[in-house]
Design an enzyme around this catalytic site. Structure first.
Site: not given
Ligand code: S3P
Length: 438
Positions: A22, A127, A172, A321, A394
């Protein structure tokens, strides 16, 4: 819609190629949309979240054509907006349930003289978005938001580079700042308290962008302005999706499951280490690399006598996750499993910390939790119950895995939330439980 799962009376046997990753799928679509020229993407995850990213970049002016779908995922041809930049869409962009779509787009849009409203579903509207808006504002972008939540209006352009020390280990946040940095004058760096997934650092060079990573890997930087050039990307299978089948095989006596073609990025494989510490037999075999990511198979042979373990705060970013799954496996061990520093779970697609404690409790497990910790006793017993996924993919998958070892049926409300990351999860799980071997 509720879905009923009955306990399995047979081991899980067979081979499953889980869908595309993903995180890498989002990045491949987004980077291709930003690039000059035409990129061909294969193995892209076909799920609600990735469809949100595809719709968003289309609304912003990239041309996306579906060039085929195979068992490994979607084939896409993406003609990016390149130097022309994204266009202002007529309406707000709906990011659905996808935090990655929304947060990475905030970074992309911050760099351009456009004004775009981003919105999402009820879960995404709860969020936190300040963690992204704050560093981007320091670089010169503007955000009109209601109390740091969606909907948020991004007005970008005229950015200057910044050195940002992020209070959270979040890929992120890191990626949003780096993507804005591509359009900023000068150097932009992000330093994290712990290493988060590094897919952006690995994939941006394929689009012609140099990313500098410090020796301790906690600081990533780009020098702007710099543009992306189209390329072809093959997306490997998702270790987070594989984790649910691996965990299930570790719990159900006699199981033997092979999961080929999985991204073996160490920033994602914390669950393998934890399952091994619990005594599970997992063999990870690298077979090559795809788009800068190591790829290979994960093979699980059931082994009896699992034991509880402590998951430290330092490990959490590499398994963020997978905590719902690991908490379910913890029930099938001897001893107690303690998760430390898991406060981030409270701001995922649901308050996962509260939801795990509540759901496992309903199944008869002995669970204790605090602000940022969770303990699960290895009682080895679960009974049937009705559980709510809270629209969180999840959790839906974790409860389905729990049903395999419960003494009675487990009914999962809103099980269809799995469409966010692993739409055919139930079918793949059923194929393993009905198989008589390879
Ligand atoms: C992700 C980063 C994670 C993860 C999310 C996908 C990404 O979140 O939990 O499912 O693709 O960068 P955070 O960066 O907020 O920890």
């Amino acid at each position: 819609m509720s879905t009923r799962f009955v306990p399995v009376e047979r081991p899980l046997l067979g081979t499953v190629r889980v869908p595309g990753d993903k995180s890498i799928s989002h990045r491949a679509v987004l980077f291709a949309a930003m690039a000059e020229g035409t990129s061909r993407l294969t193995g892209v995850l076909d799920s609600a979240d990735v469809r949100s990213t595809i719709s968003a970049v289309t609304a912003l002016g990239a041309r996306v054509e579906f060039s085929g779908a195979g068992p490994a995922g979607l084939g896409l041809t993406v003609n990016g907006w390149g130097a022309a930049g994204p266009r202002t869409p007529a309406t707000a962009i709906d990011c659905g349930n996808s935090g990655t779509t929304c947060r990475l787009l905030m970074g992309v849009l911050a760099g351009w003289p456009v004004s775009v409203t981003l919105d999402g579903d009820a879960s995404l509207r709860r969020r936190p978005m300040r963690r992204i808006a704050e560093p981007l504002e320091r670089m010169g972008a503007h955000f009109a938001a209601t109390d740091g939540r969606l909907p948020v209006r991004v007005s970008g352009g005229g950015l200057h580079g910044a050195a940002y020390a992020s209070p959270v280990a979040s890929a992120q946040v890191k990626t949003a700042v780096l993507l804005a940095g591509l359009r900023a004058e000068g150097e932009t760096s992000v330093t994290e308290p712990a290493l988060s997934r590094d897919h952006s650092e690995l994939l941006l060079p394929a689009f012609g962008v140099s990313v500098c990573v410090s020796e301790d890997r906690l600081t990533s930087s780009v020098a702007g302005p710099v543009s992306l050039t189209a390329t072809d990307v093959a997306v490997p299978a998702d270790p987070s999706s594989a984790a649910f089948l691996a965990g299930a095989a570790a719990m159900v006596p006699g199981s033997e499951v092979v999961l080929p073609g999985v991204a073996l990025n160490p920033t994602r494989l914390g669950f393998v280490e934890v399952l091994r510490r619990m005594g599970a037999d997992l063999c990870v075999e690298a077979t090559g690399s795809v788009g800068g990511e190591a790829v290979g198979s994960i093979t699980v042979h059931y082994r009896s006598g699992l034991v509880g373990t402590t998951v430290t705060a330092a490990e959490v970013p590499s398994l963020i996750d997978e905590v719902p799954l690991l908490a379910v496996v913890a029930v099938c061990t001897h001893g107690t499993t303690r998760f430390e520093g898991v406060g981030e779970l409270r701001v995922k697609e649901s308050d996962r910390l509260a939801a795990i404690a509540e759901g496992l409790g309903r199944l008869g497990a002995v669970v204790r939790s605090g602000d940022d910790w969770l303990e699960v006793d290895g009682t080895g017993r679960l009974h049937g119950a009705t559980l709510d996924s809270l629209g969180d993919h999840r959790l839906a998958m974790a409860w389905a895995v729990a049903s395999l070892v419960a003494a009675g049926p487990v009914t999962i409300e809103e099980f269809e939330a799995v469409s966010v990351s692993y739409p055919r999860f139930a079918a793949d799980l059923a194929a393993l439980t009905q198989s008589t071997g390879k």
